[in-house]
Design a protein around this motif. Structure first.
Motif, mmCIF file in Angstrom:
data_model
loop_
_atom_site.group_PDB
_atom_site.id
_atom_site.type_symbol
_atom_site.label_atom_id
_atom_site.label_comp_id
_atom_site.label_asym_id
_atom_site.label_seq_id
_atom_site.Cartn_x
_atom_site.Cartn_y
_atom_site.Cartn_z
ATOM 1 N N LYS A 19 -5.984 4.283 -3.588
ATOM 2 C CA LYS A 19 -7.442 4.115 -3.533
ATOM 3 C C LYS A 19 -8.009 4.605 -2.200
ATOM 4 C CE LYS A 19 -7.284 -0.306 -4.517
ATOM 5 N NZ LYS A 19 -7.708 -1.689 -4.776
ATOM 6 N N THR A 57 -10.574 -0.262 6.198
ATOM 7 C CA THR A 57 -9.494 -0.318 5.222
ATOM 8 C C THR A 57 -8.199 -0.742 5.927
ATOM 9 O OG1 THR A 57 -8.639 1.931 5.510
ATOM 10 C CG2 THR A 57 -10.573 1.658 4.065
ATOM 11 N N TYR A 82 0.807 -1.216 0.000
ATOM 12 C CA TYR A 82 0.000 0.000 0.000
ATOM 13 C C TYR A 82 0.843 1.271 0.000
ATOM 14 C CZ TYR A 82 -3.833 -3.139 1.041
ATOM 15 O OH TYR A 82 -4.752 -4.156 0.987
ATOM 16 N N THR A 104 1.441 3.616 -3.111
ATOM 17 C CA THR A 104 1.456 2.828 -4.334
ATOM 18 C C THR A 104 0.090 3.000 -5.006
ATOM 19 O OG1 THR A 104 0.567 0.851 -3.267
ATOM 20 C CG2 THR A 104 2.986 1.130 -3.246
ATOM 21 N N GLU A 155 -2.093 0.824 -5.411
ATOM 22 C CA GLU A 155 -3.039 0.091 -4.555
ATOM 23 C C GLU A 155 -3.436 0.932 -3.338
ATOM 24 O OE1 GLU A 155 -5.498 -3.088 -3.600
ATOM 25 O OE2 GLU A 155 -4.355 -2.794 -5.427
#
Length: 180
Positions: free
Chosen positions: A95, A144, A70, A90, A92
């Motif tokens: 988001k 998350t 992440y 990153t 990923e």
């Protein structure tokens, strides 16, 4: 038993509110939707992260977010790189970025979870049927990988109070307990 009671309570409240309104609103009133819209549920739970702060970098590293893909964390900086971000996201991890502070691009708000309206617990309407006080429960959903940053301040279900007033024939959120 309690689910039936909550469902019955919600249905009774919808009937009361619908009886106090006219026209198209009478047909479309849904108290759960009314609360969700007025109090902005579901909504993200945000946590501020400073990309240049070594403490934030350590927290993310200790939580394994770098290994999970992440974030990338710079472990060494030269004097010329002072003030540059230690943490980069990153694709990923991007988001989960909600916003970046325009005044300070090294400060980002990450989404930790979502706060969702779970159920309506109780309500009380005044004698004139133009003011309503209610209690409801919200729950944490959709955690998350960044949830651990805010989690110590949460409990799974949290009870809240809300207020509505009837203004020009419509129910609107009242900012504080309405006075008679």
């Amino acid at each position: 038993m309690f689910r039936f009671l909550n469902l019955s309570l919600s249905c009774l409240l919808i009937c009361l509110l619908a009886g106090c309104q006219s026209g198209a609103e009478e047909k479309a009133t849904d108290f759960h939707t009314l609360i969700s819209e007025a109090y902005n549920y579901p909504r993200p739970i945000l946590h501020s992260l400073y990309l240049t702060d070594p403490r934030n970098a350590k927290k993310l590293m200790d939580a394994g977010l770098e290994e999970q893909g992440y974030v990338t964390i710079r472990k060494k900086l030269t004097m010329a790189e002072a003030g540059k971000p230690l943490i980069t996201f990153t694709p990923e991890g991007e988001k989960f970025i909600h916003s970046t502070d325009q005044a300070n691009p090294n400060r980002v708000e990450v989404i930790a979870a979502t706060l969702t309206l779970k159920e309506i617990n109780a309500f009380e309407m005044n004698d004139k049927q133009d003011r309503l006080t209610f209690s409801y429960t919200v729950e944490i959903t959709d955690e998350t990988p960044f949830a651990f940053l805010s989690k110590p301040r949460w409990s799974k279900d949290m009870n809240r109070k809300g207020y509505f007033e009837k203004v020009e024939g419509k129910w609107v959120k009242a900012p504080k307990p309405p006075k008679d």
